[in-house]
Design a protein around this motif. Sequence first.
Motif, mmCIF file in Angstrom:
data_model
loop_
_atom_site.group_PDB
_atom_site.id
_atom_site.type_symbol
_atom_site.label_atom_id
_atom_site.label_comp_id
_atom_site.label_asym_id
_atom_site.label_seq_id
_atom_site.Cartn_x
_atom_site.Cartn_y
_atom_site.Cartn_z
ATOM 1 N N ALA A 88 -7.306 -13.197 -4.416
ATOM 2 C CA ALA A 88 -7.809 -12.238 -5.394
ATOM 3 C C ALA A 88 -6.806 -11.105 -5.613
ATOM 4 O O ALA A 88 -6.630 -10.626 -6.740
ATOM 5 N N LEU A 89 -6.135 -10.690 -4.547
ATOM 6 C CA LEU A 89 -5.123 -9.640 -4.669
ATOM 7 C C LEU A 89 -3.950 -10.107 -5.518
ATOM 8 O O LEU A 89 -3.457 -9.370 -6.393
ATOM 9 N N LYS A 90 -3.505 -11.310 -5.288
ATOM 10 C CA LYS A 90 -2.388 -11.840 -6.067
ATOM 11 C C LYS A 90 -2.786 -12.054 -7.527
ATOM 12 O O LYS A 90 -1.992 -11.824 -8.437
ATOM 13 N N ALA A 92 -4.822 -10.267 -9.087
ATOM 14 C CA ALA A 92 -4.895 -8.929 -9.687
ATOM 15 C C ALA A 92 -3.506 -8.378 -10.011
ATOM 16 O O ALA A 92 -3.393 -7.275 -10.549
ATOM 17 N N GLY A 93 -2.455 -9.131 -9.676
ATOM 18 C CA GLY A 93 -1.097 -8.728 -10.040
ATOM 19 C C GLY A 93 -0.288 -8.128 -8.927
ATOM 20 O O GLY A 93 0.858 -7.697 -9.143
ATOM 21 N N LEU A 94 -0.800 -8.072 -7.700
ATOM 22 C CA LEU A 94 -0.033 -7.507 -6.588
ATOM 23 C C LEU A 94 1.028 -8.503 -6.121
ATOM 24 O O LEU A 94 0.765 -9.707 -6.024
ATOM 25 N N GLU A 95 2.202 -7.977 -5.805
ATOM 26 C CA GLU A 95 3.309 -8.812 -5.364
ATOM 27 C C GLU A 95 3.242 -9.024 -3.849
ATOM 28 O O GLU A 95 2.664 -8.201 -3.118
ATOM 29 N N PRO A 96 3.846 -10.102 -3.348
ATOM 30 C CA PRO A 96 3.837 -10.363 -1.905
ATOM 31 C C PRO A 96 4.402 -9.209 -1.073
ATOM 32 O O PRO A 96 3.939 -8.974 0.049
ATOM 33 N N ARG A 97 5.395 -8.481 -1.606
ATOM 34 C CA ARG A 97 5.981 -7.365 -0.860
ATOM 35 C C ARG A 97 4.986 -6.232 -0.632
ATOM 36 O O ARG A 97 5.182 -5.385 0.241
ATOM 37 N N ASP A 98 3.887 -6.203 -1.419
ATOM 38 C CA ASP A 98 2.898 -5.141 -1.307
ATOM 39 C C ASP A 98 1.708 -5.535 -0.443
ATOM 40 O O ASP A 98 0.716 -4.799 -0.377
ATOM 41 N N LEU A 99 1.795 -6.685 0.227
ATOM 42 C CA LEU A 99 0.729 -7.144 1.116
ATOM 43 C C LEU A 99 1.294 -7.306 2.525
ATOM 44 O O LEU A 99 2.288 -8.001 2.717
ATOM 45 N N GLN A 100 0.657 -6.677 3.500
ATOM 46 C CA GLN A 100 1.142 -6.780 4.874
ATOM 47 C C GLN A 100 -0.027 -6.800 5.843
ATOM 48 O O GLN A 100 -0.875 -5.893 5.831
ATOM 49 N N VAL A 133 -0.796 -0.404 -3.911
ATOM 50 C CA VAL A 133 -1.129 -0.522 -5.341
ATOM 51 C C VAL A 133 -0.249 0.458 -6.098
ATOM 52 O O VAL A 133 -0.311 1.671 -5.866
ATOM 53 N N ARG A 134 0.589 -0.060 -6.993
ATOM 54 C CA ARG A 134 1.553 0.772 -7.714
ATOM 55 C C ARG A 134 1.070 1.182 -9.105
ATOM 56 O O ARG A 134 1.757 1.942 -9.792
ATOM 57 N N ASP A 135 -0.087 0.690 -9.490
ATOM 58 C CA ASP A 135 -0.704 1.102 -10.746
ATOM 59 C C ASP A 135 -2.066 1.682 -10.395
ATOM 60 O O ASP A 135 -3.041 0.950 -10.213
ATOM 61 N N ALA A 141 -10.410 -1.396 -9.779
ATOM 62 C CA ALA A 141 -10.635 -2.798 -10.121
ATOM 63 C C ALA A 141 -10.144 -3.724 -9.024
ATOM 64 O O ALA A 141 -10.762 -4.768 -8.745
ATOM 65 N N VAL A 142 -9.032 -3.369 -8.369
ATOM 66 C CA VAL A 142 -8.509 -4.177 -7.271
ATOM 67 C C VAL A 142 -9.504 -4.210 -6.124
ATOM 68 O O VAL A 142 -9.788 -5.263 -5.529
#
Length: 247
Positions: A88-90, A92-100, A133-135, A141-142
């Motif tokens: 669901a995170l991906k 929503a447009g999140l990149e792999p570098r923003d998930l840890q 989240v950069r936006d 919504a995320v």
Amino acid sequence: MKSLLRACAVPALSIALLSSAALTAAPSVAFAEADPAFAATTLSLSAYGEARADPDMATITLGVENTGPTAADAMQANAAQMNRVVAALKKAGLEPRDLQTSNLSLNPQYVYEQNQPPKLTGYQASNQVTVTVRDLGRLGAVVDAVVAAGATNVSNISFGLSNPVSAENTARIAAVKALQDKASLYANATGYRISRLVNLSEGGGTSIEPPRPKVFAMAARADAATPVETGQVKVRVDITGLFEMSH
């Protein structure tokens, strides 16, 4: 003849003692002349400056907890549910570098009864991921998306700046102004004037204090978005200065 020798011996001894004293005192005189603290009156002060800016990013911790009769059951259920959250995170447009992944644990669960040994009832598996989240316009919504996908925990939200240099420089200028004002105050109060700035140093690094969100709660209705108040972040810079003063 003996009396003449005795009379001459006393001045000779005095001259020797004076010479020895002079040699002993010479290093102290040289040290005093070399140490700038003895050559000028100095003033050492510290000050800080702050700047505020609108955040442009946020980090948040999302988690999934599951229980099962065995450790394998708990971990399998947790993995399946967490995979849905990550998907669901991906989406929503999140990149792999923003998930840890920030925490992964498995713990036995017991029931405690009086005068009885602990009874194992199953296992609890927990998996947490820290998300950037950069936006910020999509932050609510995320959160809604991952909760719908199975996230059971949402916590530790903080806001920040992707590029804090501009805010840091504004804080530095404010810190220097505060330092100069403080130095002038001390100089005037003691009857001196500031001759020059001898040394200026910055602290161990700048600090960014994120705002505390006013509202961060799961929406009660499916069609209501989770509200988030971003506020402003505060950037602080600490400096120390050494000034030379004169009358």
